[in-house]
Design a protein around this motif. Structure first.
Motif, short mmCIF file in Angstrom:
data_model
loop_
_atom_site.label_atom_id
_atom_site.label_comp_id
_atom_site.label_asym_id
_atom_site.label_seq_id
_atom_site.Cartn_x
_atom_site.Cartn_y
_atom_site.Cartn_z
N THR A 21 4.45 -8.77 -18.33
CA THR A 21 5.16 -7.70 -19.02
C THR A 21 6.35 -7.24 -18.19
N ASP A 22 7.34 -6.69 -18.89
CA ASP A 22 8.51 -6.14 -18.22
C ASP A 22 8.11 -4.99 -17.30
N ALA A 23 7.21 -4.14 -17.76
CA ALA A 23 6.77 -3.01 -16.94
C ALA A 23 6.07 -3.49 -15.67
N GLY A 24 5.23 -4.52 -15.81
CA GLY A 24 4.55 -5.07 -14.63
C GLY A 24 5.52 -5.66 -13.63
N PHE A 25 6.57 -6.31 -14.15
CA PHE A 25 7.56 -6.90 -13.24
C PHE A 25 8.32 -5.81 -12.49
N ARG A 26 8.69 -4.75 -13.20
CA ARG A 26 9.42 -3.66 -12.56
C ARG A 26 8.56 -2.97 -11.50
N GLN A 27 7.28 -2.84 -11.74
CA GLN A 27 6.39 -2.26 -10.74
C GLN A 27 6.33 -3.14 -9.49
N ALA A 28 6.22 -4.46 -9.70
CA ALA A 28 6.19 -5.38 -8.56
C ALA A 28 7.51 -5.34 -7.80
N LEU A 29 8.62 -5.23 -8.53
CA LEU A 29 9.93 -5.15 -7.88
C LEU A 29 10.05 -3.84 -7.10
N TRP A 30 9.54 -2.76 -7.66
CA TRP A 30 9.57 -1.46 -6.96
C TRP A 30 8.80 -1.54 -5.65
N ARG A 31 7.65 -2.18 -5.66
CA ARG A 31 6.87 -2.32 -4.42
C ARG A 31 7.64 -3.15 -3.40
N THR A 32 8.31 -4.20 -3.85
CA THR A 32 9.09 -5.03 -2.93
C THR A 32 10.25 -4.26 -2.34
N CYS A 33 10.90 -3.41 -3.16
CA CYS A 33 11.98 -2.57 -2.65
C CYS A 33 11.47 -1.61 -1.58
N LYS A 34 10.28 -1.09 -1.78
CA LYS A 34 9.69 -0.19 -0.79
C LYS A 34 9.46 -0.92 0.53
N LEU A 35 8.97 -2.15 0.46
CA LEU A 35 8.75 -2.95 1.67
C LEU A 35 10.06 -3.21 2.40
N ALA A 36 11.13 -3.40 1.64
CA ALA A 36 12.44 -3.68 2.23
C ALA A 36 13.18 -2.41 2.63
N ASN A 37 12.56 -1.26 2.39
CA ASN A 37 13.16 0.04 2.72
C ASN A 37 14.51 0.21 2.03
N THR A 38 14.56 -0.15 0.75
CA THR A 38 15.77 0.03 -0.05
C THR A 38 15.45 0.87 -1.27
N ASP A 39 16.47 1.50 -1.83
CA ASP A 39 16.27 2.17 -3.10
C ASP A 39 15.92 1.13 -4.16
N TYR A 40 15.15 1.55 -5.15
CA TYR A 40 14.81 0.65 -6.25
C TYR A 40 16.08 0.21 -6.97
N VAL A 41 16.19 -1.08 -7.20
CA VAL A 41 17.35 -1.64 -7.90
C VAL A 41 16.85 -2.29 -9.19
N PRO A 42 17.31 -1.86 -10.35
CA PRO A 42 16.86 -2.46 -11.62
C PRO A 42 17.23 -3.93 -11.69
N PRO A 43 16.42 -4.72 -12.39
CA PRO A 43 16.72 -6.15 -12.52
C PRO A 43 18.12 -6.43 -13.06
N SER A 44 18.59 -5.57 -13.98
CA SER A 44 19.92 -5.80 -14.55
C SER A 44 21.01 -5.70 -13.50
N HIS A 45 20.84 -4.81 -12.51
CA HIS A 45 21.83 -4.69 -11.45
C HIS A 45 21.77 -5.89 -10.51
N LEU A 46 20.57 -6.39 -10.26
CA LEU A 46 20.45 -7.59 -9.44
C LEU A 46 21.12 -8.78 -10.14
N ARG A 47 20.97 -8.84 -11.44
CA ARG A 47 21.61 -9.91 -12.21
C ARG A 47 23.13 -9.80 -12.14
N GLN A 48 23.64 -8.59 -12.26
CA GLN A 48 25.08 -8.38 -12.15
C GLN A 48 25.58 -8.78 -10.76
N ALA A 49 24.76 -8.54 -9.75
CA ALA A 49 25.15 -8.92 -8.39
C ALA A 49 25.29 -10.43 -8.26
N ALA A 50 24.47 -11.18 -9.00
CA ALA A 50 24.60 -12.64 -8.99
C ALA A 50 25.94 -13.06 -9.55
#
Length: 305
Positions: free
Chosen positions: A226-255
């Motif tokens: 699910t999209d919600a499950g993916f965002r939760q997993a991404l949020w946890r990864t952002c916490k590990l990296a000590n960064t603010d949460y970045v939405p998937p759409s912004h990561l895609r734009q960065a590509a």
């Protein structure tokens, strides 16, 4: 004409056969016929008009709304189909709502010119404000740190797909192992076949190795469904990296910002070169804004790394 979809009196029916058929099509919420009979009314391809207005016409047919002679509460009713998408009610972005209103307004202007209506049913309807352009994208350094901190090979592979090949979340979740050709280095995604960078292919190789290799990897690439499950997993990864949460759409734009000069439209998932060029302009525009106003950049954890 009477309100609420009642049959008009014979004297109100257009005498011209074409106008009669057009009136019947609008009254019956027959979108295909309406679009076909008003080829010059819309400044958009017919398939775009149909896909944009289908939510309104389908709702009108379902609710018994006469679009040719709408009821008094038409504008109140219209809010629901304007905001609907496949994700559910009130999920359409402001620009999507504005586009739907623009095309619906073009239809009503054409009907007025045809003499089929005497007033604009959209008069006074308040449009949502235009969606603001992105004003921040994470730096490539922050993205690489985020990928490095992803201890789950599945999330690491997903991040590579999004931040290197501009995959959408839905494309990542919908990816099957059978869509990947490791020999050719290609992935069949939603709209195009994409040639992937060696780094992306290696991340997928590492994930496949957990299942015994390419030959034994079957079904969905992602166990998250699910999209919600993916965002939760991404949020946890952002916490590990000590960064603010970045939405998937912004990561895609960065590509697009970082690899737009080497990615073809198809390799970024775009069928239309024009749409791809517009997406690149948006992403590069954010970069220029960040250069002008670097203080606006959120925490990327650099001070703690």
């Amino acid at each position: 004409m009477t309100k609420g979809g009642q049959i008009p009196a014979p004297g109100d029916v257009p005498q011209d056969e074409r106008r009669l058929k057009l009136a019947q099509a609008v009254r019956g919420a027959d979108l295909d016929r309406v679009v076909a009979m008003l080829p010059d009314a819309f400044r958009a391809p017919q398939h775009t008009v149909r896909s944009t207005l289908k939510w309104i016409f389908e709702a009108a047919e379902r609710d018994g709304i006469n679009l040719l002679d709408p009821p008094e509460d038409f504008q109140a009713w219209l809010g629901a189909p304007l905001g609907e998408t496949r994700s559910g009610p009130d999920t359409a972005k402001p620009n999507t709502v504005r586009t739907r209103l623009t095309l619906l307004g073009a239809m009503y202007r054409a009907l007025y010119d045809e003499g089929l209506i005497g007033r604009d049913p959209l008069y006074g309807f308040k449009r949502p404000p235009a969606q603001r352009k992105l004003n921040y994208l994470p730096s490539r350094e922050a993205i690489e740190r985020l990928i490095a901190q992803a201890d789950d090979p599945e999330m690491k592979a997903a991040l590579y797909l999004i931040t290197w090949q501009a995959f959408q979340t839905g494309e990542v979740l919908g990816l099957k192992w059978s869509d990947i050709d490791p020999q050719r280095g290609t992935i069949l995604r939603r709209r195009t076949e994409t040639h992937v960078a060696p780094e992306v292919l290696q991340a997928l190789q590492n994930l496949a190795d957990k299942q015994g290799g390419w030959l034994f990897s079957k079904g969905w690439v992602m166990t998250i469904r699910t999209d919600a499950g993916f965002r939760q997993a991404l949020w946890r990864t952002c916490k590990l990296a000590n960064t603010d949460y970045v939405p998937p759409s912004h990561l895609r734009q960065a590509a697009l910002r970082d690899f737009g000069n080497i990615l073809s439209a198809q390799d970024a998932g775009y069928v239309s070169p024009k749409a791809y060029a517009e997406a690149l302009d948006l992403a590069r525009g954010v970069l220029e804004e960040q250069k002008a106003y670097p203080a606006a950049e959120p925490n990327t954890g650099a001070e703690d790394s």
